[in-house]
Design an enzyme around this catalytic site. Structure first.
Site, PDB file in Angstrom:
ATOM      1  N   HIS A  91       0.833  -1.201   0.000  1.00 11.97           N
ATOM      2  CA  HIS A  91       0.000   0.000   0.000  1.00 11.97           C
ATOM      3  C   HIS A  91       0.866   1.249   0.000  1.00 11.97           C
ATOM      4  O   HIS A  91       2.010   1.229   0.463  1.00 11.97           O
ATOM      5  CB  HIS A  91      -0.877   0.039   1.258  1.00 11.97           C
ATOM      6  CG  HIS A  91      -2.180  -0.685   1.103  1.00 11.97           C
ATOM      7  ND1 HIS A  91      -3.376  -0.157   1.524  1.00 11.97           N
ATOM      8  CD2 HIS A  91      -2.475  -1.895   0.576  1.00 11.97           C
ATOM      9  CE1 HIS A  91      -4.358  -1.004   1.258  1.00 11.97           C
ATOM     10  NE2 HIS A  91      -3.831  -2.072   0.696  1.00 11.97           N
ATOM     11  N   GLU A 138      -6.793  -0.117  -5.489  1.00 12.76           N
ATOM     12  CA  GLU A 138      -7.747   0.799  -4.870  1.00 12.76           C
ATOM     13  C   GLU A 138      -7.306   2.233  -5.136  1.00 12.76           C
ATOM     14  O   GLU A 138      -6.113   2.536  -5.147  1.00 12.76           O
ATOM     15  CB  GLU A 138      -7.818   0.584  -3.347  1.00 12.76           C
ATOM     16  CG  GLU A 138      -8.186  -0.819  -2.919  1.00 12.76           C
ATOM     17  CD  GLU A 138      -6.947  -1.681  -2.667  1.00 12.76           C
ATOM     18  OE1 GLU A 138      -5.831  -1.129  -2.580  1.00 12.76           O
ATOM     19  OE2 GLU A 138      -7.113  -2.901  -2.566  1.00 12.76           O
TER      20      GLU A 138
END
Length: 317
Positions: free
Chosen positions: A38, A106
């Site tokens: 991430h 995302e």
């Protein structure tokens, strides 16, 4: 025989702590590692998000366990040619113990370089093209590519492992699992969904490994575990497509205000009962996953490793 691994959370822990946990996981009897990739954590409360490739480089020397990213998005934030370079070097460094897990990503992580967030259908197209590019580069040949979504101009990887790193793909819906079956070397999921495993295998994934991951929270009492999960991972209770389209941790925090403790812990084994944890792990085994990875939520990492070594892993093996 099922492989049981540990899921390292880059959202909750800094790089040195992740390496320490990996060593502890190996001592506890876990057989492999997952690690998240991430740019942002889901919530500010989680508090971390180190650059995964630096961490993996250290893990390669710190443990003897195989390592898989769960998962890397090679679409927007990082060009697939750069991911191919990182993957090849990492696979060479680990002596073939590295697998690249990929997914459609995302907005939380990808919007930092491009505010437009493509719809899922377009991201699946992008992922298929990205995998094609990476596989071409893994050959060590000079690659020029002019595609719908990406261009590569006379690129060649010089540092390569003996064998190309496998590319595994995550997905939940039918379109994703079918694409994974067609283009990937394995399947990744965070839900014990038998239908997804079947879809992957029927779409070309027969004989390829399937990997499932779940979050747990060991604590001396259930109430403490519930509070820890609700504080750090209320996002587990957020339904629908929000996890793919929201751009900032504060947006997830705003949605999470409406998530109850019960909704946050649903699906996660919590507390000190080993059978509760074993049953949660068995759901993935029964759904057809070849490898199952468990992440401990919160600070009680050493207690978790001791608990799983003594009480849970012997039950599920």
């Amino acid at each position: 025989m099922t492989t049981f691994g540990y899921f390292l959370s880059c959202e909750e822990h800094g790089p040195r702590e992740l390496v320490r946990q990996a060593k502890a996981a190996e001592r506890a009897g876990f057989e492999a590692l997952w690690i998240s990739d991430h740019f942002h954590p889901w919530l500010d409360e989680q508090g971390q998000s180190p650059f995964v490739w630096s961490v993996i480089g250290t893990l390669a020397e710190a443990t003897s366990l195989p390592i898989t990213t769960a998962v890397t998005c090679p679409l927007v934030r990082t060009h697939p040619a750069v991911i191919a370079h990182a993957t090849a070097t990492t696979a060479a460094l680990t002596g073939g113990r590295f697998r690249l897990g990929v997914g459609t990503g995302e907005a939380l992580n990808e919007h930092i370089v491009e505010s437009r967030w493509p719809p899922l259908s377009e991201r699946l197209e992008m992922l298929e093209e990205a995998v094609e590019i990476m596989r071409k580069l893994f050959t060590g040949k000079l690659v020029t590519h002019r595609g719908r979504h990406y261009s590569v101009d006379t690129a060649r990887l010089y540092t390569l492992p003996d064998e190309p790193a496998p590319i595994l793909m995550s997905g939940l819906g039918q379109k994703s699992t079918e694409l994974a079956g067609r283009i990937a070397d394995g399947y990744i999921s965070t839900a014990p969904n038998t239908d997804s495993v079947r879809s992957f295998r029927e779409s070309g994934g027969a004989g390829k490994p399937t990997l499932g991951g779940l979050k747990a929270c060991y604590a001396a009492d259930e109430a403490t575990a519930r509070k820890t999960v609700h504080r750090l991972w209320p996002t587990q209770g957020i339904k629908g497509e929000a996890s793919q389209i929201l751009p900032l941790p504060r947006h997830f925090a705003q949605l999470a205000e409406s998530v109850t403790e019960e909704e946050a812990v649903a699906g996660s084994p919590i507390g000190p009962d080993p059978e509760v944890h074993a049953q949660a792990v068995r759901q993935y085994v029964d759904a057809g996953f070849d490898e199952v990875y468990v992440n401990q939520i919160g600070p009680e990492q050493d207690a978790f490793f001791d608990f799983y070594a003594r009480e849970v892993l012997p039950r599920v093996r």
